[in-house]
Design a protein around this motif. Structure first.
Motif, PDB file in Angstrom:
ATOM      1  N   SER A 131      24.684  48.995 -38.624  1.00 47.90           N
ATOM      2  CA  SER A 131      26.052  49.401 -38.325  1.00 47.90           C
ATOM      3  C   SER A 131      26.436  49.158 -36.871  1.00 47.90           C
ATOM      4  O   SER A 131      27.624  49.027 -36.570  1.00 47.90           O
ATOM      5  CB  SER A 131      26.263  50.875 -38.678  1.00 47.90           C
ATOM      6  N   TYR A 132      25.461  49.094 -35.983  1.00 47.27           N
ATOM      7  CA  TYR A 132      25.753  48.897 -34.566  1.00 47.27           C
ATOM      8  C   TYR A 132      25.823  47.428 -34.164  1.00 47.27           C
ATOM      9  O   TYR A 132      26.104  47.127 -33.001  1.00 47.27           O
ATOM     10  CB  TYR A 132      24.728  49.629 -33.692  1.00 47.27           C
ATOM     11  N   TYR A 133      25.558  46.522 -35.098  1.00 49.22           N
ATOM     12  CA  TYR A 133      25.736  45.100 -34.803  1.00 49.22           C
ATOM     13  C   TYR A 133      27.203  44.823 -34.514  1.00 49.22           C
ATOM     14  O   TYR A 133      28.091  45.397 -35.141  1.00 49.22           O
ATOM     15  CB  TYR A 133      25.303  44.240 -35.982  1.00 49.22           C
ATOM     16  N   THR A 134      27.476  43.920 -33.580  1.00 53.03           N
ATOM     17  CA  THR A 134      28.823  43.442 -33.319  1.00 53.03           C
ATOM     18  C   THR A 134      29.012  42.078 -33.974  1.00 53.03           C
ATOM     19  O   THR A 134      28.223  41.158 -33.756  1.00 53.03           O
ATOM     20  CB  THR A 134      29.106  43.340 -31.812  1.00 53.03           C
ATOM     21  N   MET A 135      30.060  41.958 -34.790  1.00 52.42           N
ATOM     22  CA  MET A 135      30.455  40.692 -35.401  1.00 52.42           C
ATOM     23  C   MET A 135      31.686  40.179 -34.674  1.00 52.42           C
ATOM     24  O   MET A 135      32.580  40.956 -34.335  1.00 52.42           O
ATOM     25  CB  MET A 135      30.764  40.875 -36.882  1.00 52.42           C
TER      26      MET A 135
ATOM     27  N   ARG B  91      34.178  50.056 -36.226  1.00 53.60           N
ATOM     28  CA  ARG B  91      34.658  50.660 -34.987  1.00 53.60           C
ATOM     29  C   ARG B  91      34.803  49.620 -33.879  1.00 53.60           C
ATOM     30  O   ARG B  91      34.267  48.530 -33.955  1.00 53.60           O
ATOM     31  CB  ARG B  91      33.707  51.767 -34.538  1.00 53.60           C
ATOM     32  N   ASN B  92      35.549  49.992 -32.847  1.00 48.61           N
ATOM     33  CA  ASN B  92      35.700  49.185 -31.639  1.00 48.61           C
ATOM     34  C   ASN B  92      36.228  47.780 -31.944  1.00 48.61           C
ATOM     35  O   ASN B  92      35.664  46.783 -31.499  1.00 48.61           O
ATOM     36  CB  ASN B  92      34.370  49.110 -30.894  1.00 48.61           C
TER      37      ASN B  92
ATOM     38  N   THR C 210      29.893  34.795 -35.221  1.00 44.44           N
ATOM     39  CA  THR C 210      28.737  35.071 -34.387  1.00 44.44           C
ATOM     40  C   THR C 210      28.367  36.553 -34.448  1.00 44.44           C
ATOM     41  O   THR C 210      29.172  37.394 -34.847  1.00 44.44           O
ATOM     42  CB  THR C 210      28.999  34.622 -32.936  1.00 44.44           C
ATOM     43  N   LEU C 211      27.130  36.865 -34.054  1.00 45.89           N
ATOM     44  CA  LEU C 211      26.591  38.218 -34.181  1.00 45.89           C
ATOM     45  C   LEU C 211      25.818  38.608 -32.931  1.00 45.89           C
ATOM     46  O   LEU C 211      25.036  37.819 -32.394  1.00 45.89           O
ATOM     47  CB  LEU C 211      25.684  38.286 -35.416  1.00 45.89           C
ATOM     48  N   ASP C 212      26.035  39.844 -32.478  1.00 46.00           N
ATOM     49  CA  ASP C 212      25.308  40.444 -31.369  1.00 46.00           C
ATOM     50  C   ASP C 212      24.478  41.600 -31.907  1.00 46.00           C
ATOM     51  O   ASP C 212      25.033  42.528 -32.510  1.00 46.00           O
ATOM     52  CB  ASP C 212      26.283  40.932 -30.294  1.00 46.00           C
ATOM     53  N   ARG C 213      23.183  41.573 -31.698  1.00 43.36           N
ATOM     54  CA  ARG C 213      22.285  42.608 -32.209  1.00 43.36           C
ATOM     55  C   ARG C 213      22.351  43.918 -31.429  1.00 43.36           C
ATOM     56  O   ARG C 213      21.738  44.910 -31.833  1.00 43.36           O
ATOM     57  CB  ARG C 213      20.847  42.092 -32.236  1.00 43.36           C
ATOM     58  N   GLY C 214      23.057  43.936 -30.311  1.00 46.23           N
ATOM     59  CA  GLY C 214      23.291  45.183 -29.596  1.00 46.23           C
ATOM     60  C   GLY C 214      22.206  45.598 -28.631  1.00 46.23           C
ATOM     61  O   GLY C 214      22.005  46.789 -28.404  1.00 46.23           O
ATOM     62  N   SER C 215      21.509  44.656 -28.045  1.00 47.01           N
ATOM     63  CA  SER C 215      20.478  44.959 -27.059  1.00 47.01           C
ATOM     64  C   SER C 215      21.080  45.681 -25.857  1.00 47.01           C
ATOM     65  O   SER C 215      22.086  45.242 -25.297  1.00 47.01           O
ATOM     66  CB  SER C 215      19.780  43.686 -26.603  1.00 47.01           C
TER      67      SER C 215
ATOM     68  N   SER D  16      30.044  40.906 -21.534  1.00 48.43           N
ATOM     69  CA  SER D  16      31.022  41.637 -22.327  1.00 48.43           C
ATOM     70  C   SER D  16      31.151  41.029 -23.718  1.00 48.43           C
ATOM     71  O   SER D  16      30.662  39.929 -23.991  1.00 48.43           O
ATOM     72  CB  SER D  16      32.386  41.625 -21.630  1.00 48.43           C
ATOM     73  N   VAL D  17      31.847  41.733 -24.617  1.00 51.09           N
ATOM     74  CA  VAL D  17      32.066  41.232 -25.973  1.00 51.09           C
ATOM     75  C   VAL D  17      32.938  39.993 -25.983  1.00 51.09           C
ATOM     76  O   VAL D  17      32.989  39.276 -26.986  1.00 51.09           O
ATOM     77  CB  VAL D  17      32.682  42.304 -26.882  1.00 51.09           C
ATOM     78  N   TYR D  18      33.641  39.714 -24.891  1.00 50.86           N
ATOM     79  CA  TYR D  18      34.516  38.555 -24.786  1.00 50.86           C
ATOM     80  C   TYR D  18      33.778  37.289 -24.373  1.00 50.86           C
ATOM     81  O   TYR D  18      34.363  36.204 -24.388  1.00 50.86           O
ATOM     82  CB  TYR D  18      35.647  38.824 -23.793  1.00 50.86           C
ATOM     83  N   SER D  19      32.517  37.414 -24.007  1.00 47.45           N
ATOM     84  CA  SER D  19      31.716  36.292 -23.529  1.00 47.45           C
ATOM     85  C   SER D  19      30.847  35.725 -24.644  1.00 47.45           C
ATOM     86  O   SER D  19      30.103  36.456 -25.302  1.00 47.45           O
ATOM     87  CB  SER D  19      30.840  36.727 -22.359  1.00 47.45           C
ATOM     88  N   ALA D  20      30.905  34.420 -24.838  1.00 42.51           N
ATOM     89  CA  ALA D  20      30.070  33.765 -25.846  1.00 42.51           C
ATOM     90  C   ALA D  20      28.583  33.921 -25.542  1.00 42.51           C
ATOM     91  O   ALA D  20      27.756  33.852 -26.453  1.00 42.51           O
ATOM     92  CB  ALA D  20      30.442  32.293 -25.956  1.00 42.51           C
ATOM     93  N   GLN D  21      28.236  34.129 -24.271  1.00 45.89           N
ATOM     94  CA  GLN D  21      26.840  34.246 -23.869  1.00 45.89           C
ATOM     95  C   GLN D  21      26.186  35.525 -24.373  1.00 45.89           C
ATOM     96  O   GLN D  21      24.967  35.637 -24.352  1.00 45.89           O
ATOM     97  CB  GLN D  21      26.721  34.165 -22.344  1.00 45.89           C
ATOM     98  N   ARG D  22      26.974  36.497 -24.822  1.00 47.83           N
ATOM     99  CA  ARG D  22      26.435  37.765 -25.298  1.00 47.83           C
ATOM    100  C   ARG D  22      25.779  37.643 -26.676  1.00 47.83           C
ATOM    101  O   ARG D  22      24.893  38.436 -27.011  1.00 47.83           O
ATOM    102  CB  ARG D  22      27.549  38.808 -25.351  1.00 47.83           C
TER     103      ARG D  22
END
Length: 128
Positions: A30-34, A56-57, A97-102, A108-114
């Motif tokens: 649930s804490y992953y960012t898509m 959320r968010n 894309t997916l961020d595992r939330g490390s 930031s969430v706006y950066s592709a490098q995240r």
């Protein structure tokens, strides 16, 4: 290990709509960012929309706010980008894309490098 597969792109007239889908393989928390990014010819990859898997968010780029909606269906393990009132300037390859939330990440969430995993992209062309 995670894999992402986008679909739903195509050719549409200005003012039309499309819904993009991103099928997610592997375990999802649930804490992953898509997120969705896009890249037009000759331009940098830019942020479009993002949300946590829990819903959320939710965030949108100013250029698409009020026209695009990001959402997820947990049972299908799929994230969607519903696009209305499409404009020629929306023409681009769209990437899921997916961020595992490390906790160690500073981008930031706006950066592709995240982000940790990327799909192959799907082409959206808006033209009359």
């Amino acid at each position: 290990q995670v894999q992402l597969v986008e679909s739903g792109g195509g050719l549409v007239q200005p003012g039309g709509s499309l819904r993009l889908s991103c099928l997610v393989s592997g375990r999802v928390f649930s804490y992953y960012t898509m997120a969705w990014f896009r890249q037009a010819p000759g331009k940098e990859r830019e942020f479009v929309a993002a949300m946590t898997w829990s819903g959320r968010n939710v965030r949108y780029a100013d250029s698409v706010k009020g026209r695009f909606t990001i959402s997820a269906e947990d049972a299908k393990k799929t994230v969607f980008l519903q696009m209305y009132s499409l404009k020629p300037e929306d023409t681009a390859v769209y990437y899921c894309t997916l961020d595992r939330g490390s906790a160690s990440k500073r981008e930031s969430v706006y950066s592709a490098q995240r982000y940790d995993y990327w799909g192959q992209g799907t082409q959206v062309t808006v033209s009359s």
